[in-house]
Design a protein around this motif. Structure first.
Motif, PDB file in Angstrom:
ATOM      1  N   THR A  61      -0.667  -6.684  -8.540  1.00  0.00           N
ATOM      2  CA  THR A  61      -1.839  -5.915  -8.103  1.00  0.00           C
ATOM      3  C   THR A  61      -1.558  -5.071  -6.859  1.00  0.00           C
ATOM      4  O   THR A  61      -2.188  -4.027  -6.670  1.00  0.00           O
ATOM      5  CB  THR A  61      -3.020  -6.851  -7.800  1.00  0.00           C
ATOM      6  OG1 THR A  61      -2.631  -7.800  -6.791  1.00  0.00           O
ATOM      7  CG2 THR A  61      -3.452  -7.594  -9.049  1.00  0.00           C
ATOM      8  N   ASP A  62      -0.620  -5.495  -6.025  1.00  0.00           N
ATOM      9  CA  ASP A  62      -0.484  -4.892  -4.698  1.00  0.00           C
ATOM     10  C   ASP A  62       0.824  -4.142  -4.473  1.00  0.00           C
ATOM     11  O   ASP A  62       1.088  -3.682  -3.366  1.00  0.00           O
ATOM     12  CB  ASP A  62      -0.635  -5.969  -3.621  1.00  0.00           C
ATOM     13  CG  ASP A  62      -2.058  -6.523  -3.581  1.00  0.00           C
ATOM     14  OD1 ASP A  62      -2.953  -5.911  -4.190  1.00  0.00           O
ATOM     15  OD2 ASP A  62      -2.277  -7.571  -2.946  1.00  0.00           O
ATOM     16  N   GLN A  63       1.645  -4.008  -5.514  1.00  0.00           N
ATOM     17  CA  GLN A  63       2.863  -3.211  -5.383  1.00  0.00           C
ATOM     18  C   GLN A  63       2.513  -1.728  -5.466  1.00  0.00           C
ATOM     19  O   GLN A  63       1.684  -1.311  -6.259  1.00  0.00           O
ATOM     20  CB  GLN A  63       3.851  -3.576  -6.488  1.00  0.00           C
ATOM     21  CG  GLN A  63       5.090  -2.694  -6.535  1.00  0.00           C
ATOM     22  CD  GLN A  63       6.154  -3.235  -7.465  1.00  0.00           C
ATOM     23  OE1 GLN A  63       6.663  -4.331  -7.261  1.00  0.00           O
ATOM     24  NE2 GLN A  63       6.489  -2.478  -8.503  1.00  0.00           N
ATOM     25  N   ARG A  64       3.185  -0.945  -4.631  1.00  0.00           N
ATOM     26  CA  ARG A  64       3.032   0.504  -4.661  1.00  0.00           C
ATOM     27  C   ARG A  64       4.410   1.123  -4.855  1.00  0.00           C
ATOM     28  O   ARG A  64       5.364   0.759  -4.170  1.00  0.00           O
ATOM     29  CB  ARG A  64       2.394   1.023  -3.366  1.00  0.00           C
ATOM     30  CG  ARG A  64       1.008   0.432  -3.090  1.00  0.00           C
ATOM     31  CD  ARG A  64      -0.015   0.892  -4.125  1.00  0.00           C
ATOM     32  NE  ARG A  64      -1.364   0.410  -3.832  1.00  0.00           N
ATOM     33  CZ  ARG A  64      -1.896  -0.704  -4.336  1.00  0.00           C
ATOM     34  NH1 ARG A  64      -1.186  -1.449  -5.180  1.00  0.00           N
ATOM     35  NH2 ARG A  64      -3.127  -1.068  -4.022  1.00  0.00           N
ATOM     36  N   GLU A  65       4.534   2.079  -5.789  1.00  0.00           N
ATOM     37  CA  GLU A  65       5.821   2.693  -6.114  1.00  0.00           C
ATOM     38  C   GLU A  65       5.838   4.152  -5.711  1.00  0.00           C
ATOM     39  O   GLU A  65       4.810   4.847  -5.781  1.00  0.00           O
ATOM     40  CB  GLU A  65       6.103   2.560  -7.615  1.00  0.00           C
ATOM     41  CG  GLU A  65       6.219   1.119  -8.090  1.00  0.00           C
ATOM     42  CD  GLU A  65       6.523   1.020  -9.576  1.00  0.00           C
ATOM     43  OE1 GLU A  65       6.852   2.065 -10.198  1.00  0.00           O
ATOM     44  OE2 GLU A  65       6.425  -0.092 -10.122  1.00  0.00           O
TER      45      GLU A  65
ATOM     46  N   GLU B  94      10.970 -10.591 -12.342  1.00  0.00           N
ATOM     47  CA  GLU B  94       9.776  -9.746 -12.410  1.00  0.00           C
ATOM     48  C   GLU B  94       9.665  -8.830 -11.195  1.00  0.00           C
ATOM     49  O   GLU B  94       9.235  -7.683 -11.314  1.00  0.00           O
ATOM     50  CB  GLU B  94       8.517 -10.597 -12.511  1.00  0.00           C
ATOM     51  CG  GLU B  94       8.287 -11.257 -13.846  1.00  0.00           C
ATOM     52  CD  GLU B  94       7.002 -12.056 -13.860  1.00  0.00           C
ATOM     53  OE1 GLU B  94       6.078 -11.727 -13.073  1.00  0.00           O
ATOM     54  OE2 GLU B  94       6.900 -13.019 -14.627  1.00  0.00           O
ATOM     55  N   VAL B  95      10.034  -9.324 -10.020  1.00  0.00           N
ATOM     56  CA  VAL B  95       9.848  -8.540  -8.807  1.00  0.00           C
ATOM     57  C   VAL B  95      11.054  -7.674  -8.469  1.00  0.00           C
ATOM     58  O   VAL B  95      10.970  -6.783  -7.618  1.00  0.00           O
ATOM     59  CB  VAL B  95       9.511  -9.445  -7.594  1.00  0.00           C
ATOM     60  CG1 VAL B  95       8.338 -10.344  -7.899  1.00  0.00           C
ATOM     61  CG2 VAL B  95      10.717 -10.283  -7.153  1.00  0.00           C
TER      62      VAL B  95
ATOM     63  N   LEU C 261       4.685 -14.451  -5.126  1.00  0.00           N
ATOM     64  CA  LEU C 261       5.021 -13.049  -4.925  1.00  0.00           C
ATOM     65  C   LEU C 261       4.905 -12.234  -6.201  1.00  0.00           C
ATOM     66  O   LEU C 261       4.415 -11.096  -6.178  1.00  0.00           O
ATOM     67  CB  LEU C 261       6.427 -12.928  -4.348  1.00  0.00           C
ATOM     68  CG  LEU C 261       6.869 -11.518  -3.960  1.00  0.00           C
ATOM     69  CD1 LEU C 261       5.932 -10.908  -2.921  1.00  0.00           C
ATOM     70  CD2 LEU C 261       8.304 -11.514  -3.441  1.00  0.00           C
ATOM     71  N   ASN C 262       5.346 -12.778  -7.332  1.00  0.00           N
ATOM     72  CA  ASN C 262       5.254 -12.007  -8.578  1.00  0.00           C
ATOM     73  C   ASN C 262       3.801 -11.726  -8.950  1.00  0.00           C
ATOM     74  O   ASN C 262       3.486 -10.660  -9.494  1.00  0.00           O
ATOM     75  CB  ASN C 262       5.987 -12.710  -9.721  1.00  0.00           C
ATOM     76  CG  ASN C 262       5.503 -14.119  -9.969  1.00  0.00           C
ATOM     77  OD1 ASN C 262       5.246 -14.875  -9.031  1.00  0.00           O
ATOM     78  ND2 ASN C 262       5.386 -14.505 -11.227  1.00  0.00           N
TER      79      ASN C 262
ATOM     80  N   THR D  70      13.414   5.478  -7.229  1.00  0.00           N
ATOM     81  CA  THR D  70      12.069   4.905  -7.166  1.00  0.00           C
ATOM     82  C   THR D  70      12.140   3.649  -6.319  1.00  0.00           C
ATOM     83  O   THR D  70      12.970   2.767  -6.572  1.00  0.00           O
ATOM     84  CB  THR D  70      11.526   4.565  -8.564  1.00  0.00           C
ATOM     85  OG1 THR D  70      11.422   5.765  -9.338  1.00  0.00           O
ATOM     86  CG2 THR D  70      10.149   3.918  -8.464  1.00  0.00           C
ATOM     87  N   VAL D  71      11.275   3.584  -5.314  1.00  0.00           N
ATOM     88  CA  VAL D  71      11.230   2.423  -4.423  1.00  0.00           C
ATOM     89  C   VAL D  71       9.822   1.855  -4.433  1.00  0.00           C
ATOM     90  O   VAL D  71       8.869   2.518  -4.862  1.00  0.00           O
ATOM     91  CB  VAL D  71      11.646   2.797  -2.985  1.00  0.00           C
ATOM     92  CG1 VAL D  71      13.074   3.316  -2.953  1.00  0.00           C
ATOM     93  CG2 VAL D  71      10.686   3.813  -2.370  1.00  0.00           C
ATOM     94  N   ARG D  72       9.710   0.651  -3.930  1.00  0.00           N
ATOM     95  CA  ARG D  72       8.384   0.037  -3.841  1.00  0.00           C
ATOM     96  C   ARG D  72       8.219  -0.612  -2.485  1.00  0.00           C
ATOM     97  O   ARG D  72       9.154  -1.020  -1.818  1.00  0.00           O
ATOM     98  CB  ARG D  72       8.177  -0.991  -4.942  1.00  0.00           C
ATOM     99  CG  ARG D  72       9.000  -2.270  -4.772  1.00  0.00           C
ATOM    100  CD  ARG D  72       8.106  -3.474  -4.400  1.00  0.00           C
ATOM    101  NE  ARG D  72       8.927  -4.620  -4.026  1.00  0.00           N
ATOM    102  CZ  ARG D  72       9.491  -5.450  -4.883  1.00  0.00           C
ATOM    103  NH1 ARG D  72       9.378  -5.275  -6.173  1.00  0.00           N
ATOM    104  NH2 ARG D  72      10.198  -6.478  -4.419  1.00  0.00           N
ATOM    105  N   SER D  73       6.954  -0.684  -2.101  1.00  0.00           N
ATOM    106  CA  SER D  73       6.533  -1.568  -1.031  1.00  0.00           C
ATOM    107  C   SER D  73       5.235  -2.223  -1.507  1.00  0.00           C
ATOM    108  O   SER D  73       4.869  -2.082  -2.684  1.00  0.00           O
ATOM    109  CB  SER D  73       6.360  -0.827   0.291  1.00  0.00           C
ATOM    110  OG  SER D  73       6.210  -1.765   1.341  1.00  0.00           O
ATOM    111  N   GLU D  74       4.548  -2.907  -0.625  1.00  0.00           N
ATOM    112  CA  GLU D  74       3.389  -3.671  -1.067  1.00  0.00           C
ATOM    113  C   GLU D  74       2.398  -3.822   0.075  1.00  0.00           C
ATOM    114  O   GLU D  74       2.740  -3.674   1.248  1.00  0.00           O
ATOM    115  CB  GLU D  74       3.803  -5.056  -1.579  1.00  0.00           C
ATOM    116  CG  GLU D  74       4.655  -5.858  -0.623  1.00  0.00           C
ATOM    117  CD  GLU D  74       6.110  -5.429  -0.630  1.00  0.00           C
ATOM    118  OE1 GLU D  74       6.649  -5.183  -1.716  1.00  0.00           O
ATOM    119  OE2 GLU D  74       6.698  -5.315   0.461  1.00  0.00           O
ATOM    120  N   LEU D  75       1.169  -4.106  -0.294  1.00  0.00           N
ATOM    121  CA  LEU D  75       0.127  -4.384   0.693  1.00  0.00           C
ATOM    122  C   LEU D  75       0.373  -5.747   1.336  1.00  0.00           C
ATOM    123  O   LEU D  75       0.826  -6.686   0.678  1.00  0.00           O
ATOM    124  CB  LEU D  75      -1.244  -4.389   0.021  1.00  0.00           C
ATOM    125  CG  LEU D  75      -1.689  -3.082  -0.645  1.00  0.00           C
ATOM    126  CD1 LEU D  75      -2.966  -3.301  -1.432  1.00  0.00           C
ATOM    127  CD2 LEU D  75      -1.883  -1.993   0.395  1.00  0.00           C
TER     128      LEU D  75
END
Length: 266
Positions: free
Chosen positions: A172-176, A261-262, A166-167, A152-157
């Motif tokens: 609200t803007d993290q996408r997994e 958290e991040v 950042l946390n 599982t990876v994430r990126s963000e808007l």
């Protein structure tokens, strides 16, 4: 943009240049080059410090992010990839700017074959055991290549000003994105405990698929029959911006809980 370059911790002073000569490449072997601080990024210092073109003059392998936290940075084999908010990956433009990153010219000092791990914690423990064998107070860049049964990876808007911490932004803007039985490479950075305050002690992992179409910051994974190569790095070089937004940050504040958290999947 006016920039101030600082050197710390067993550092040789380097002249900043957008052109990496063969002589410079030799001088940069076994050096970890860092752009700004993770702690400044955590506090919303998202504007770029150097360009991707300049970053590549200081390393061919590493991790980081882009202007406005517009995706996750994976440097591998001399290319800089950008894993954006929808999980896709593209080659980063040379004029894209970077607010935070760590890169090195990768040279494998340690190799382990047929590595298996059922979780990210198990993989980190394995990598740490190698680090302890070769010196827990050195820096390490690792490449873990092969099959990931699950990841599982994430990126963000990309963020807009005024920048949030950042946390808070990632809430609200993290996408997994989760994948099964995917081949690729994890690029992992290890920082020793004394780096607390400049970066995150321990391991930080980014992933890119073998076909260079998927990637991001690693939250969970398992690995099967992978090859692990580690570069032992004994010198550290850091560059920070000389601008009001950075100079006004309280970089002595404890960001450890926010960083935690991040870093991990909740």
């Amino acid at each position: 943009m006016k920039r101030l370059f600082l050197t710390v911790l067993l550092v040789s002073l380097l002249v900043f240049s957008s052109v990496a000569s063969s002589e410079q490449d030799t001088n940069l072997k076994d050096k970890l080059f860092q752009v700004a601080l993770l702690q400044s990024l955590m506090q919303g210092e998202y504007d770029g410090v150097i360009t991707v073109k300049d970053l590549k003059a200081y390393g061919d392998t590493g991790i980081g992010t882009f202007q406005s936290v517009n995706g996750e940075l994976i440097a591998l084999d001399g290319n800089v990839y950008q894993a954006i908010w929808d999980g896709s990956v593209k080659i980063a433009s040379d004029d894209e700017t970077v607010p935070f990153a760590n890169v090195t010219f990768f040279d494998a000092d340690v190799t382990r074959e047929h590595v298996n791990a059922a979780s990210i914690e198990e993989l980190k423990d394995f990598l740490t055991s190698i680090a302890k064998e070769h010196g827990r107070n050195q820096f390490y860049m690792a490449k873990i290549t092969g099959r990931m049964p699950s990841i599982t990876v994430r990126s963000e808007l990309a963020q807009n000003e005024p920048y949030r911490h950042l946390n808070d932004a990632l809430k609200t803007d993290q996408r997994e994105f989760s994948y099964e039985n995917i081949d690729g490479t994890v690029v992992a950075l290890y920082c020793p405990d004394y780096m607390d305050g400049l970066n995150t002690p321990g391991w930080h992992l980014h992933f890119i698929s073998e076909n260079k179409e998927k990637g991001g910051h690693v939250l969970t994974l398992s690995v099967k029959d992978c090859t692990v190569n580690l570069d032992v790095i004994s010198e550290f070089v850091m560059v920070v911006p000389n601008r009001e937004s950075f100079n006004d940050k309280d970089l002595a504040s404890d960001m450890s809980k926010a960083i935690e958290e991040v870093e991990v999947k909740k």
